[in-house]
Design a protein around this motif. Structure first.
Motif, mmCIF file in Angstrom:
data_model
loop_
_atom_site.group_PDB
_atom_site.id
_atom_site.type_symbol
_atom_site.label_atom_id
_atom_site.label_comp_id
_atom_site.label_asym_id
_atom_site.label_seq_id
_atom_site.Cartn_x
_atom_site.Cartn_y
_atom_site.Cartn_z
ATOM 1 N N TYR A 126 -9.447 -3.868 -14.676
ATOM 2 C CA TYR A 126 -9.658 -2.459 -14.349
ATOM 3 C C TYR A 126 -8.802 -1.552 -15.231
ATOM 4 O O TYR A 126 -9.275 -0.498 -15.671
ATOM 5 N N LEU A 127 -7.581 -1.942 -15.524
ATOM 6 C CA LEU A 127 -6.748 -1.139 -16.422
ATOM 7 C C LEU A 127 -7.390 -1.047 -17.810
ATOM 8 O O LEU A 127 -7.428 0.035 -18.405
ATOM 9 N N ARG A 128 -7.926 -2.152 -18.313
ATOM 10 C CA ARG A 128 -8.610 -2.150 -19.619
ATOM 11 C C ARG A 128 -9.844 -1.256 -19.616
ATOM 12 O O ARG A 128 -10.246 -0.749 -20.663
ATOM 13 N N ASN A 129 -10.448 -1.096 -18.461
ATOM 14 C CA ASN A 129 -11.662 -0.288 -18.339
ATOM 15 C C ASN A 129 -11.383 1.161 -17.947
ATOM 16 O O ASN A 129 -12.294 1.873 -17.521
ATOM 17 N N GLY A 130 -10.136 1.599 -18.101
ATOM 18 C CA GLY A 130 -9.813 3.008 -17.914
ATOM 19 C C GLY A 130 -9.460 3.435 -16.503
ATOM 20 O O GLY A 130 -9.373 4.633 -16.221
ATOM 21 N N TYR A 131 -9.259 2.495 -15.604
ATOM 22 C CA TYR A 131 -8.878 2.822 -14.230
ATOM 23 C C TYR A 131 -7.368 2.992 -14.149
ATOM 24 O O TYR A 131 -6.629 2.332 -14.868
ATOM 25 N N GLN A 132 -6.941 3.886 -13.268
ATOM 26 C CA GLN A 132 -5.524 4.133 -13.063
ATOM 27 C C GLN A 132 -5.155 3.776 -11.634
ATOM 28 O O GLN A 132 -5.939 4.008 -10.705
ATOM 29 N N ILE A 133 -3.945 3.246 -11.474
ATOM 30 C CA ILE A 133 -3.443 2.921 -10.134
ATOM 31 C C ILE A 133 -3.154 4.224 -9.398
ATOM 32 O O ILE A 133 -2.579 5.154 -9.960
ATOM 33 N N ILE A 134 -3.609 4.275 -8.148
ATOM 34 C CA ILE A 134 -3.421 5.454 -7.296
ATOM 35 C C ILE A 134 -2.790 5.000 -5.983
ATOM 36 O O ILE A 134 -2.765 3.800 -5.673
ATOM 37 N N PRO A 135 -2.289 5.950 -5.173
ATOM 38 C CA PRO A 135 -1.806 5.565 -3.840
ATOM 39 C C PRO A 135 -2.950 4.912 -3.046
ATOM 40 O O PRO A 135 -4.109 5.315 -3.173
ATOM 41 N N ASN A 136 -2.608 3.905 -2.258
ATOM 42 C CA ASN A 136 -3.623 3.223 -1.451
ATOM 43 C C ASN A 136 -4.300 4.217 -0.517
ATOM 44 O O ASN A 136 -3.660 5.118 0.023
ATOM 45 N N TYR A 137 -5.602 4.062 -0.362
ATOM 46 C CA TYR A 137 -6.409 4.988 0.429
ATOM 47 C C TYR A 137 -7.056 4.260 1.597
ATOM 48 O O TYR A 137 -7.140 3.035 1.632
ATOM 49 N N GLY A 138 -7.550 5.078 2.552
ATOM 50 C CA GLY A 138 -8.323 4.539 3.673
ATOM 51 C C GLY A 138 -7.595 3.436 4.414
ATOM 52 O O GLY A 138 -6.393 3.526 4.661
ATOM 53 N N HIS A 139 -8.318 2.376 4.749
ATOM 54 C CA HIS A 139 -7.690 1.296 5.520
ATOM 55 C C HIS A 139 -6.774 0.417 4.669
ATOM 56 O O HIS A 139 -6.175 -0.514 5.174
ATOM 57 N N TYR A 140 -6.612 0.751 3.394
ATOM 58 C CA TYR A 140 -5.658 0.037 2.528
ATOM 59 C C TYR A 140 -4.287 0.726 2.518
ATOM 60 O O TYR A 140 -3.338 0.210 1.936
ATOM 61 N N GLU A 141 -4.172 1.904 3.146
ATOM 62 C CA GLU A 141 -2.967 2.724 3.053
ATOM 63 C C GLU A 141 -1.663 1.985 3.310
ATOM 64 O O GLU A 141 -0.730 2.134 2.554
ATOM 65 N N ASN A 142 -1.584 1.230 4.344
ATOM 66 C CA ASN A 142 -0.326 0.556 4.684
ATOM 67 C C ASN A 142 -0.363 -0.938 4.379
ATOM 68 O O ASN A 142 0.414 -1.700 4.947
ATOM 69 N N ARG A 143 -1.251 -1.327 3.464
ATOM 70 C CA ARG A 143 -1.393 -2.744 3.126
ATOM 71 C C ARG A 143 -0.674 -3.006 1.813
ATOM 72 O O ARG A 143 -1.158 -2.677 0.744
ATOM 73 N N THR A 144 0.506 -3.598 1.920
ATOM 74 C CA THR A 144 1.357 -3.807 0.739
ATOM 75 C C THR A 144 0.775 -4.833 -0.228
ATOM 76 O O THR A 144 1.176 -4.867 -1.384
ATOM 77 N N GLU A 145 -0.175 -5.639 0.227
ATOM 78 C CA GLU A 145 -0.806 -6.634 -0.660
ATOM 79 C C GLU A 145 -1.892 -6.011 -1.532
ATOM 80 O O GLU A 145 -2.372 -6.628 -2.482
ATOM 81 N N SER A 146 -2.284 -4.769 -1.229
ATOM 82 C CA SER A 146 -3.373 -4.103 -1.932
ATOM 83 C C SER A 146 -2.867 -3.197 -3.041
ATOM 84 O O SER A 146 -1.770 -2.641 -2.960
ATOM 85 N N VAL A 147 -3.707 -3.036 -4.058
ATOM 86 C CA VAL A 147 -3.497 -2.028 -5.094
ATOM 87 C C VAL A 147 -4.836 -1.311 -5.282
ATOM 88 O O VAL A 147 -5.884 -1.948 -5.318
ATOM 89 N N CYS A 148 -4.789 0.021 -5.338
ATOM 90 C CA CYS A 148 -6.003 0.823 -5.447
ATOM 91 C C CYS A 148 -6.072 1.505 -6.807
ATOM 92 O O CYS A 148 -5.048 1.824 -7.418
ATOM 93 N N PHE A 149 -7.300 1.717 -7.257
ATOM 94 C CA PHE A 149 -7.558 2.293 -8.569
ATOM 95 C C PHE A 149 -8.546 3.440 -8.451
ATOM 96 O O PHE A 149 -9.325 3.503 -7.509
ATOM 97 N N GLU A 150 -8.523 4.298 -9.501
ATOM 98 C CA GLU A 150 -9.460 5.392 -9.579
ATOM 99 C C GLU A 150 -9.787 5.650 -11.047
ATOM 100 O O GLU A 150 -8.946 5.478 -11.932
#
Length: 155
Positions: A126-150
């Motif tokens: 995803y980083l190679r394809n132009g996605y950037q890491i963002i704060p976790n959203y929705g039901h991923y908000e408090n999930r430390t195992e998750s990383v979200c992209f936009e």
């Protein structure tokens, strides 16, 4: 398999081939992350307006991957069930590019997605394809195992 001979076709996520590809993806994710990701995907979500599920095929017509997106709001869609059976041949890039193009045509401006931090291959993809890491959203908000992209997909 040569990446330039891959074709995409919108398909029902309930088709036999789609179910088989998603089962392969779930097994792969379970091996990498400990979770198959099935709980965060409802196939009905990609059967609605402004949503899509696609299967990628090689030149012989064999399924080589899949991907989907579903609406989050008027301008944002979420990428789901991204999977390429064979790594390193460009299928994943082509699936993601196709989904971005289709979503842009439907009026979306932003793509979001989640993966697990332990899934380093997906993160680098995803980083190679132009996605950037963002704060976790929705039901991923408090999930430390998750990383979200936009990624902004509008031109």
């Amino acid at each position: 398999m040569n990446g330039k001979h891959i074709t995409m076709a919108p398909t029902s996520p309930f088709s036999e081939e789609a179910i088989h590809l998603m089962a392969e993806l779930s097994k792969t994710l379970k091996d990498i992350t400990g979770s198959g990701g099935r709980n965060s995907f409802d196939p009905n979500d990609v059967c609605k307006d402004r949503a899509m599920f696609v299967i990628a095929r090689d030149e012989s017509g064999m399924p080589v991957g899949c991907g989907a997106f579903r609406p989050m709001d008027e301008r944002t869609a979420e990428v789901k069930r991204m999977y390429a059976k064979v790594k390193g041949v460009g299928a994943g890039n082509q699936i993601l590019s196709y989904l971005e193009c289709q979503a842009r045509e439907m009026g979306y401006q932003v793509f979001r997605l989640e993966t697990r931090k332990v899934n380093e291959t997906a993160i680098s993809f995803y980083l190679r394809n132009g996605y950037q890491i963002i704060p976790n959203y929705g039901h991923y908000e408090n999930r430390t195992e998750s990383v979200c992209f936009e990624k902004k997909i509008s031109i």
